[in-house]
Design a protein around this motif. Structure first.
Motif, PDB file in Angstrom:
ATOM      1  N   ASP A  38      35.055  55.771  36.929  1.00 19.66           N
ATOM      2  CA  ASP A  38      35.026  55.065  35.659  1.00 19.66           C
ATOM      3  C   ASP A  38      36.125  54.017  35.658  1.00 19.66           C
ATOM      4  O   ASP A  38      37.299  54.339  35.654  1.00 19.66           O
ATOM      5  CB  ASP A  38      35.270  56.083  34.520  1.00 19.66           C
ATOM      6  N   LYS A  87      37.154  52.029  33.516  1.00 23.44           N
ATOM      7  CA  LYS A  87      37.904  51.903  32.282  1.00 23.44           C
ATOM      8  C   LYS A  87      39.020  52.940  32.227  1.00 23.44           C
ATOM      9  O   LYS A  87      40.135  52.642  31.823  1.00 23.44           O
ATOM     10  CB  LYS A  87      36.934  52.063  31.106  1.00 23.44           C
ATOM     11  N   TYR A  97      43.207  54.451  29.198  1.00 27.12           N
ATOM     12  CA  TYR A  97      42.289  53.388  29.641  1.00 27.12           C
ATOM     13  C   TYR A  97      43.046  52.131  30.060  1.00 27.12           C
ATOM     14  O   TYR A  97      44.136  51.856  29.569  1.00 27.12           O
ATOM     15  CB  TYR A  97      41.318  53.061  28.509  1.00 27.12           C
ATOM     16  N   ARG A  98      42.415  51.421  30.962  1.00 26.82           N
ATOM     17  CA  ARG A  98      42.963  50.126  31.402  1.00 26.82           C
ATOM     18  C   ARG A  98      42.983  49.150  30.230  1.00 26.82           C
ATOM     19  O   ARG A  98      42.053  49.144  29.413  1.00 26.82           O
ATOM     20  CB  ARG A  98      42.104  49.530  32.514  1.00 26.82           C
ATOM     21  N   ASP A 147      44.675  43.896  32.925  1.00 26.71           N
ATOM     22  CA  ASP A 147      43.838  45.090  32.776  1.00 26.71           C
ATOM     23  C   ASP A 147      44.507  46.331  33.401  1.00 26.71           C
ATOM     24  O   ASP A 147      43.939  47.050  34.211  1.00 26.71           O
ATOM     25  CB  ASP A 147      42.468  44.849  33.432  1.00 26.71           C
TER      26      ASP A 147
END
Lengths: 874, 243
Positions: free
Chosen positions: B13, B15, B45-46, B208
């Motif tokens: 994932d 994210k 999360y990023r 990110d």
């Protein structure tokens, strides 16, 4: 009491730090104690050996107005002497050289000794001992020398007759003995020992003696007894102690022995001093919070100071005690090594440890003193810690690196002054034996190099780390900055390495150069492979017989006669040589002026009263080829005749006679001159010579040929001495080797001290850089990279030390060599500047191994550091 | 290199940069068991900066040490970029520190003897990045944190805010997926603290990067997108200040 309790608890809690501090002190004190106890042992065995050559008589009292006159004594005087402290025995003695006609024939001089047999029993033994008890009346004991010299045997009666003295007595030989102790006055003197009363009767001199001899409990008390005697008797007597005189003469040797050991013990103390400061500062830095708490609850500067100093002294107490005892053990190994190292040159007898309480107390007290002295710095540092600083940690202030410090100039000045001292004052050292200039200049040059490297540490560390960039990689930038920024610590560490290396390189260069030079010299000046000295002398034509012996390629005879020149201070050694064979043995000889050597030898052969003279002698006399020189030639019977010689050539070098390679004062002002041996009978009154020089066939082993010659010739002569150049070379090599061993022994010591120093300093460095190492690990530095960081720094610092040491050692040696060459310009040979490459390689490898070993543990500790612990703030 | 490859392969994932599943860390003090962290399960999360708050002894530091792989959990697991890193070998952990995680500390923890430029360059050096790239990236990062004119200054010659900006640049150097910041403004005044936080938050969002900020300061926490609350080692809730 409160402070002591707190300190003890701190030690208990921080055991590893306490152990580290105690180890530092223990090692320093152990080396100091080892060197001092060892020095006592060396001194004692040196003195024991020295004094063993004398008898038991420690002090002789004689008539002060003239020692040859007799001294009047009685029992009361002897009792007075015996009552003086340290005097163990006192006895009158008659010692006189007298000429007698044994059994009415001959004219013999012997030492007549009269002893008081009861008192003299204290002075040693006679073998067999009971003989001395029977020494009364006209009984006597003689020594082996007298028996051999006058062909006397046990039980024989000998008539002592001297019409001048009015002596005509017959004495009975009780025994022929080897005297020990008391009568070992002259080992080669014929000795006849009689009861003192008999001699007194013989010369009608009751209660008269030549001297009164005293035995004193220890050589150390001889001086005290003399002073006491002077107080009592003033100048009535002369007080002489052969032992004391010998000790005085050898005092400088003892000082050299002690001095060499003391240098290293002082070095160890300096290292200990700095290490205590470094480790204690680390302790203080780690305990900042505790100290801050103490201060916040009202502790004064004095109390903080006392707290730290008491703790340091406790470490000192433990370290100095263990160190002193460890030093005793260490000295055993030192003495074993030292004894073995110098065994090929001299023997000090049995080297045993002397536990002198004063030395032990001195070692312990010195340890405590150093601890007290060093402890002041961390104690003062502790008083400067502020409460604010303790509870709100600030980063250690790091200032910008000085690329080149001003002390750079000081370094250069020290280098120049050291070089100048050697240049201006060092020249005469070979002649006078005064090595103070070389020691002073060595110190100044080494100090100059250290200051120089210290001042330019930024570039030095950058240079070294750049060389090792492929290995250090990411650690390079950090290492070079650590080295440059921690200037004092780095300098201290590389100095520890450098000092030992400077000495080893200097002495190794000296050894290498002299070995090479002596080898050349032996070849050139003995020229031959074997020198034969025969007794009785033999006709010089014996050389043709020697030539027939297998292995012998060429033989040349030699005879030397020392001549004076009227009105001149120097002498000429007239060397009778055979022009036919001389060049076969010494092919390298060349003339400085005149015809070529072959032609000059031809003239020498065919013309009487022609000589080839030393150029230096000709220059002094303002003579040249073709001139005449008048030499006062000594005949074998002792008569001297002035003879004119025509100079046919001049030469610089005189082969065959090593003593003439110098014409400096130390060897006497003697120059050489060659003359044909055909004139030997005419000028010297003999055709016999004692010396032959031999050249061995190239393919053969000269020692083997020498042994063969010895085997063949021994039955022909009463005495025969053969020495091969190879053996001479080996002898010199073994002397050089022994000398080197002693140097290596001290270098080994300094390396051990350096290794310990590097190790401890790196432990401290890791401890102080815990946080940095934690950060680096958090950024992904792996174990290998952390290892490289710590080991790399230690290796680079060691390499700086090696550079200073090797560079300094070679530079000092270069200057030294230059001075010898220019001062002793009369040297016939050149002293080459040889770089002891092998030693440099060994030292470098050993240095790097030491750095690796010493930094292994701190590096391991660094790899084991947990990031969480390293970054935690106290 | 190989583990970097593994990481990209195993990334499930994109994210979620960090996930903890029932993460616990217990200590034994005599007979007593201290639950420093107890069954904490959370996803980070990023591009979504997250603050962790809680009173002293709530388990914040233990949580940070565990997800920073500075300590091992008693139970539970940690996944970074979808890969279970809980019981990785020390070699793999070193690799993660070099390429995936960046650290920022309260007291900056710069290397005293290195200049600002050298401090930022250091992680790149350790990771074996080529010189040309190192120089470029270091210059760009120092420009990003506004220190282009202070590159050759030693830490001691920089203010607290400047030092922390160097620390941010250093943490960003290897383009990590996750930055862990332990009280990054704890040693700064509020104005400087906010300025530094802004740089940090903007940088992470732009790139990110997942960011976890452990802080006591509510104002600082309110600058992030998400706040996790810990008490007695347990995750007791979370808020989203901006929403």
């Amino acid at each position: 009491m409160g402070l002591l309790k707190t300190s003890l608890r701190t030690i208990g809690k921080r055991r590893s730090r306490a152990a580290l501090t105690i180890i530092c002190i223990t090692i320093g004190v152990a080396v100091f104690a080892g060197a001092n106890v060892g020095a006592d042992g060396v001194e004692n065995s040196y003195i024991t050996q020295l004094l063993s050559t004398f008898g038991d008589v420690d002090l002789t009292i004689s008539n002060s107005s003239n020692p040859l006159y007799s001294i009047q004594y009685n029992q009361s005087l002897l009792n007075q002497l015996l009552n003086i402290p340290h005097v163990e025995a006192a006895a009158p003695r008659i010692t006189m050289f007298q000429t007698f006609w044994f059994n009415g024939t001959g004219n013999n001089t012997l030492l007549l000794v009269g002893i008081d047999k009861i008192s003299d029993n204290f002075f040693g033994t006679v073998t067999p001992v009971e003989l001395i008890e029977q020494l009364q009346g006209n009984n006597c004991i003689i020594n082996q020398v007298a028996a051999d010299m006058f062909n006397l045997t046990h039980g024989e009666n000998i008539g002592l007759y001297n019409p001048v003295l009015g002596v005509n007595e017959s004495v009975h030989i009780l025994g022929i003995v080897v005297f020990q102790g008391k009568f070992s006055i002259e080992k080669s003197t014929p000795l006849i020992v009689l009861n003192i009363e008999f001699i007194q009767g013989l010369f009608h001199s009751e209660n008269q003696a030549t001297e009164i001899v005293l035995k004193i409990d220890s050589y150390r008390n001889i001086e005290t007894v003399i002073n006491r005697l002077r107080n009592i008797y003033g100048d009535k007597f002369n007080y002489y102690s052969q032992k004391l005189e010998a000790l005085d003469k050898s005092e400088s040797n003892i000082l050299v022995l002690r001095g060499a050991l003391n240098i290293f013990s002082i070095l160890a103390l300096i290292v200990t001093f700095v290490l205590i400061i470094v480790v204690m500062l680390m302790n203080i830095s780690e305990r900042k919070r505790d100290l801050g708490i103490m201060r916040s609850i009202g502790a004064s500067n004095r109390q903080i100071f006392s707290y730290v100093i008491v703790e340091t002294l406790l470490y000192g107490l433990i370290g100095s005690s263990i160190g002193t005892f460890a030093g005793i053990l260490l000295s055993t190994y030192m003495l074993d090594f030292l004894g073995a190292a110098i065994s090929t040159v001299t023997t000090l007898g049995e080297l045993s440890i002397i536990l002198n309480p004063l030395t032990l107390i001195t070692c312990f007290s010195t340890g405590m003193f150093i601890v007290l002295l060093a402890g002041n710095i961390p104690s003062i540092a502790a008083t400067r810690i502020t409460i604010l600083e303790t509870f709100r940690p600030r980063m250690k202030g790091v200032t910008r690196i000085n690329l080149v410090k001003k002390t750079f100039i000081l370094g250069i000045l020290l280098l120049i002054s050291g070089s100048l001292i050697l240049y201006l004052l060092g020249g005469g050292m070979m002649l006078t034996g005064n090595f103070t200039p070389i020691l002073l200049s060595t110190t100044l040059i080494t100090a100059g190099l250290i200051v120089f490297f210290n001042s330019s540490l930024y570039y030095v560390s950058k240079g070294f780390s750049t060389v090792f960039k492929p290995l250090l990689k990411e650690s390079k930038a950090i290492i070079e900055r650590y080295i440059a920024r921690n200037r004092t610590r780095t300098t201290f560490t590389f100095t520890m390495v450098a000092i030992g290396i400077v000495f080893v390189i200097f002495f190794s260069s000296l050894a290498a150069t002299f070995t090479a030079t002596f080898s050349t010299m032996i070849r050139v000046f003995t020229g031959s492979d074997i020198k034969i000295h025969v007794n009785p002398s033999i006709n010089y034509n014996f050389s043709s017989e020697l030539l027939t012996i297998p292995g012998v390629q060429a033989v040349t005879p030699s005879y030397e006669s020392l001549c004076t020149i009227t009105g001149e201070d120097f002498k000429i050694a007239l060397i009778f040589i055979d022009p036919e064979s001389f060049l076969d043995v010494y092919p390298r000889i060349i003339t400085a002026s005149g015809p070529v050597i072959e032609e000059a030898f031809n003239i020498l052969k065919s013309n009487n009263k022609t000589i080839i003279l030393a150029k230096k002698a000709a220059d002094l006399l303002n003579l040249t080829v073709g001139d005449n020189i008048t030499l006062n030639v000594k005949n074998i019977n002792g008569s001297i005749m002035p003879i004119d010689f025509n100079i046919i050539a001049l030469v610089e070098q005189f082969y065959g006679y090593p003593q003439y390679m110098f014409n400096i004062q130390a060897f006497g002002d003697i120059y050489g001159a060659y003359i044909s041996i055909s004139q030997l009978q005419e000028l010297a009154g003999t055709s016999n010579v004692e010396v032959f020089f031999i050249k061995v066939q190239p393919s053969l082993d000269q020692i083997q040929v020498k042994n063969d010659l010895e085997h063949i010739l021994t039955p022909r002569f009463e005495s025969l001495t053969l020495i091969s150049a190879k053996e001479w070379e080996n002898q010199i090599s073994s002397i050089v080797e022994s000398f080197s061993n002693v140097v290596y022994f001290f270098v080994g010591f300094s390396f051990i001290v350096a290794a310990i120093g590097i190790g401890i300093i790196m432990i401290v460095a890791v401890s102080e850089r815990k946080r940095e190492i934690g950060i680096l690990k958090a950024m992904g530095m792996n174990r290998t990279q952390v290892l490289k960081l710590v080991i790399g720094e230690a290796v680079i610092i060691t390499l700086i030390g090696l550079t200073v040491g090797i560079g300094g050692g070679l530079y000092i040696w270069f200057l030294f060599l230059n001075r010898i060459a220019s001062t002793s310009s009369n040297l016939f040979f050149e002293l080459p500047f040889i770089i002891p490459v092998d030693i440099i390689v060994y030292m470098s490898v050993a240095g790097i191994i030491i750095a690796l070993v010493a930094s292994a543990y701190p590096a391991y500790r660094a790899t084991k550091l947990e990031i969480v612990d390293a970054l935690r703030r106290d | 290199m190989s583990s970097e490859k593994d990481l990209s392969q195993l990334s499930l994932d994109k994210k979620v940069v960090l996930e903890t599943v029932n993460l616990s860390r217990y200590y034994k003090r005599g007979e007593q068991i201290i639950k420093a962290l107890d069954n904490v399960s959370v996803k980070i999360y990023r591009g979504e900066p997250t603050a962790v708050m809680g009173p002293s002894g709530s388990g914040k530091t233990t949580f940070l040490n565990l997800i920073g792989l500075l300590d091992k959990p008693t139970s539970g697991s940690i996944l970074i970029n979808g890969q279970d890193v809980t019981f990785m070998s020390s070699k793999q952990i070193v690799d993660l520190r070099r390429h995936t995680i960046g650290f920022i500390f309260q007291f900056y923890n710069l290397i005293d003897v290195l200049t600002a430029r050298e401090n930022v360059e250091l992680p790149l050096l350790i990771a074996g990045v080529k010189k040309k790239e190192r120089v470029q990236r270091t210059a760009a990062l120092l420009s990003l944190v506004g220190l282009s004119d202070r590159v050759n200054h030693l830490p001691d010659e920089l203010s607290g805010g400047e030092q922390q900006r160097v620390a941010i640049a250093r943490a960003l150097a290897n383009n990590p997926s996750l930055i862990l910041a332990d009280e990054p403004t704890g040693d700064l005044d509020s104005k400087t603290g906010r300025a530094v936080m802004k740089i940090l938050l903007d940088s992470c969002k732009e790139r990110d990067i997942g960011l976890i900020v452990v802080t006591h300061d509510k104002d600082i926490a309110n600058l992030t997108d998400r706040i996790l609350y810990l008490r007695d080692g347990r995750l007791i809730g979370e808020t989203r200040p901006k929403s």
